[in-house]
Design a protein around this motif. Structure first.
Motif, mmCIF file in Angstrom:
data_model
loop_
_atom_site.group_PDB
_atom_site.id
_atom_site.type_symbol
_atom_site.label_atom_id
_atom_site.label_comp_id
_atom_site.label_asym_id
_atom_site.label_seq_id
_atom_site.Cartn_x
_atom_site.Cartn_y
_atom_site.Cartn_z
ATOM 1 N N GLY A 162 0.799 -1.226 0.000
ATOM 2 C CA GLY A 162 0.000 0.000 0.000
ATOM 3 C C GLY A 162 0.829 1.271 0.000
ATOM 4 O O GLY A 162 0.261 2.372 -0.081
ATOM 5 N N ALA A 163 2.149 1.165 0.102
ATOM 6 C CA ALA A 163 2.998 2.357 0.015
ATOM 7 C C ALA A 163 2.871 2.959 -1.384
ATOM 8 O O ALA A 163 2.616 2.247 -2.362
ATOM 9 N N GLN A 164 3.063 4.281 -1.472
ATOM 10 C CA GLN A 164 2.884 4.955 -2.751
ATOM 11 C C GLN A 164 4.037 5.903 -3.054
ATOM 12 O O GLN A 164 4.654 6.478 -2.160
ATOM 13 N N TYR A 165 4.271 6.053 -4.366
ATOM 14 C CA TYR A 165 5.227 7.020 -4.898
ATOM 15 C C TYR A 165 4.503 7.769 -6.005
ATOM 16 O O TYR A 165 4.046 7.151 -6.974
ATOM 17 N N LYS A 166 4.328 9.065 -5.819
ATOM 18 C CA LYS A 166 3.604 9.888 -6.795
ATOM 19 C C LYS A 166 2.228 9.288 -7.116
ATOM 20 O O LYS A 166 1.818 9.179 -8.268
ATOM 21 N N LYS A 167 1.557 8.864 -6.036
ATOM 22 C CA LYS A 167 0.184 8.348 -6.087
ATOM 23 C C LYS A 167 0.051 7.011 -6.822
ATOM 24 O O LYS A 167 -1.067 6.588 -7.144
ATOM 25 N N LYS A 168 1.183 6.342 -7.050
ATOM 26 C CA LYS A 168 1.143 4.988 -7.612
ATOM 27 C C LYS A 168 1.684 4.016 -6.569
ATOM 28 O O LYS A 168 2.689 4.287 -5.913
ATOM 29 N N LYS A 185 4.281 -8.273 8.615
ATOM 30 C CA LYS A 185 4.047 -7.232 7.611
ATOM 31 C C LYS A 185 2.721 -6.523 7.898
ATOM 32 O O LYS A 185 1.842 -7.038 8.583
ATOM 33 N N ASN A 186 2.560 -5.331 7.309
ATOM 34 C CA ASN A 186 1.287 -4.620 7.476
ATOM 35 C C ASN A 186 0.126 -5.466 6.973
ATOM 36 O O ASN A 186 -0.964 -5.448 7.552
ATOM 37 N N LEU A 187 0.342 -6.196 5.883
ATOM 38 C CA LEU A 187 -0.602 -7.231 5.459
ATOM 39 C C LEU A 187 0.083 -8.560 5.717
ATOM 40 O O LEU A 187 0.759 -9.116 4.848
ATOM 41 N N GLY A 188 -0.089 -9.066 6.921
ATOM 42 C CA GLY A 188 0.591 -10.280 7.341
ATOM 43 C C GLY A 188 -0.351 -11.462 7.421
ATOM 44 O O GLY A 188 -1.488 -11.339 7.880
ATOM 45 N N ALA A 189 0.112 -12.613 6.979
ATOM 46 C CA ALA A 189 -0.649 -13.854 7.106
ATOM 47 C C ALA A 189 -0.420 -14.446 8.499
ATOM 48 O O ALA A 189 0.189 -13.813 9.366
ATOM 49 N N LEU A 190 -0.897 -15.646 8.711
ATOM 50 C CA LEU A 190 -0.650 -16.365 9.971
ATOM 51 C C LEU A 190 0.398 -17.451 9.743
ATOM 52 O O LEU A 190 0.381 -18.501 10.374
ATOM 53 N N GLY A 191 1.298 -17.171 8.831
ATOM 54 C CA GLY A 191 2.380 -18.073 8.466
ATOM 55 C C GLY A 191 3.073 -17.470 7.258
ATOM 56 O O GLY A 191 2.834 -16.315 6.911
ATOM 57 N N ASP A 192 3.918 -18.245 6.589
ATOM 58 C CA ASP A 192 4.579 -17.733 5.393
ATOM 59 C C ASP A 192 3.606 -17.674 4.224
ATOM 60 O O ASP A 192 2.744 -18.548 4.053
ATOM 61 N N ALA A 193 3.766 -16.636 3.403
ATOM 62 C CA ALA A 193 2.959 -16.483 2.191
ATOM 63 C C ALA A 193 3.562 -15.348 1.378
ATOM 64 O O ALA A 193 4.252 -14.486 1.910
ATOM 65 N N LYS A 244 -8.919 -4.375 5.639
ATOM 66 C CA LYS A 244 -8.537 -3.373 6.639
ATOM 67 C C LYS A 244 -7.131 -2.817 6.403
ATOM 68 O O LYS A 244 -6.612 -2.088 7.254
ATOM 69 N N LEU A 245 -6.508 -3.146 5.265
ATOM 70 C CA LEU A 245 -5.120 -2.742 5.073
ATOM 71 C C LEU A 245 -4.949 -1.226 5.080
ATOM 72 O O LEU A 245 -4.017 -0.702 5.694
ATOM 73 N N ASP A 246 -5.832 -0.497 4.419
ATOM 74 C CA ASP A 246 -5.711 0.964 4.429
ATOM 75 C C ASP A 246 -5.850 1.510 5.846
ATOM 76 O O ASP A 246 -5.151 2.452 6.235
ATOM 77 N N GLU A 247 -6.743 0.906 6.612
ATOM 78 C CA GLU A 247 -6.913 1.325 8.013
ATOM 79 C C GLU A 247 -5.643 1.038 8.820
ATOM 80 O O GLU A 247 -5.213 1.863 9.632
ATOM 81 N N ILE A 248 -5.043 -0.127 8.586
ATOM 82 C CA ILE A 248 -3.794 -0.484 9.273
ATOM 83 C C ILE A 248 -2.694 0.515 8.910
ATOM 84 O O ILE A 248 -1.977 1.024 9.784
ATOM 85 N N ASN A 249 -2.552 0.792 7.621
ATOM 86 C CA ASN A 249 -1.519 1.722 7.176
ATOM 87 C C ASN A 249 -1.727 3.118 7.754
ATOM 88 O O ASN A 249 -0.779 3.768 8.208
#
Length: 362
Positions: A162-168, A185-193, A244-249
């Motif tokens: 969800g990080a952005q550079y010049k709105k991309k 991670k900010n979008l983290g699983a409950l294991g590797d993925a 909820k990723l945007d909310e987390i970020n």
């Protein structure tokens, strides 16, 4: 004690939906490359703003497969930052390619575009910019250099969901780009993925073949592939959290704003720039007495981490491969960096307390 991160607290608000997702997957009785993976792939592609997402088993596999699908001649060179997690470099080595390390910008800690061109040789095939700590690289000059020299670009987006550079968003600049969903991670699983994202349908098709034993049709193998498939359960959990990723970020950005405002100016804090939307997977500060500061904070009941204590070129595993070159900018960062608590499970009160304790360091 303020922990660096407590994954139970981070995931607590998602538990009811996780249980429902688990029950749905279990009830279907289809556990490999099923509906949950398809749904998450479509959702994450839409979120990133790309056409294709291919779920794989880890972020490292996402990098390896991203390189493999280009069929790059063995021995070719890939430019990668000297300041990164070792996985970026391991992916290059595992593909029979040669990592060429380029120093970062001391302010952003990401690869310095001004130093890339001097590292390009007749053997250079690709550039792998790494969006470290949740801050994107300066992509415009990187893409311009890659186009001029006809190089592939593989973004390592493992810390930049969800990080952005010049709105991309991260993952929309390179030819083929890799994400990790490791639990922290900010979008983290409950294991590797992990996942690969691309706008190129041909590359997407090849990635799907490589992740599944080199097979498009069951029991018919086209290439020497891998068993690297995003698990149905992890895909279902990630779909829950993606909503909820945007909310987390945004929450982590609010916590970061407290640190940025409250921590004394004699600590080197993350560099904030216009046109960048940083998501603070890691909030790192730098101080010449880092080890003393870390011990002081433990004594104050605050746990921190170091990302990373040893630069890649000084790792035992890579010494013979990378030689005795010195990378002073990277070395200075690794000797002084300290990562502060900043998770979805922390409260603003926690962050104010950490800032207050840091300011008491002498």
């Amino acid at each position: 004690m303020i922990e660096y991160e407590n994954l139970y607290k981070t995931n607590k608000s998602f538990l009811a939906d996780y249980k429902k997702a688990f029950a749905d997957v279990a009830k279907k009785g289809f556990y490999i490359l099923g509906k949950a993976v398809d749904e998450f792939e479509n959702e994450f592609a839409d979120y990133c703003g790309v056409k294709n997402c291919i779920g794989v088993a880890s972020g490292l596999d996402a990098l390896i497969i991203s390189l493999k699908i280009f069929r790059i001649k063995p021995g070719s060179e890939v430019i990668v930052p000297s300041n990164t997690y070792i996985a970026s470099i391991l992916s290059i080595i595992h593909c029979g390619l040669v990592p060429v390390l380029v120093e970062p910008d001391i302010k952003t800690y990401n690869i310095d575009p001004d130093k890339i061109e001097n590292a390009i040789t007749s053997k250079t095939a690709a550039i792998m910019p790494v969006h470290l700590y949740g801050k994107m690289c300066d992509m415009d000059p990187i893409i311009e250099i890659a186009k001029r020299h006809k190089l592939k670009v593989i973004e390592d987006c493992a810390q930049a969901h969800g990080a952005q550079y010049k709105k991309k968003k991260a993952g929309t600049f390179g030819h083929c780009n890799a994400f990790s969903f490791y639990p922290t991670k900010n979008l983290g699983a409950l294991g590797d993925a992990g996942a690969i994202v691309t706008n190129d349908p041909e590359l997407a098709g090849q990635a799907k073949i490589y992740r599944n034993y080199g097979s498009k049709i069951k029991y018919y193998n086209e290439v020497v592939g891998y068993n690297s498939r995003l698990d149905e359960l992890q895909a279902a959990f990630l779909s829950v959290k993606l909503k909820k990723l945007d909310e987390i970020n945004n929450y982590k950005r609010k916590l970061a704003a407290i640190y940025l405002k409250k921590i004394r100016e004699d600590f080197t804090k993350p560099f904030v720039q216009d046109d960048y939307y940083d998501i603070y997977h890691i909030f790192n500060i730098r101080h010449p007495q880092r080890d003393k500061l870390k011990k002081y904070l433990i004594d104050q009941g605050i746990r921190t981490e170091i990302h990373y204590p040893v630069p890649p070129h000084k790792q035992k595993a890579l010494r013979d491969l990378l030689g005795d070159k010195s990378y002073p900018v990277s070395e200075a960062i690794h000797a002084s960096t300290l990562s502060l608590p900043i998770s979805y499970g922390h409260t603003q009160k926690d962050i104010y307390e950490v800032a207050e304790k840091i300011n008491g360091f002498k």
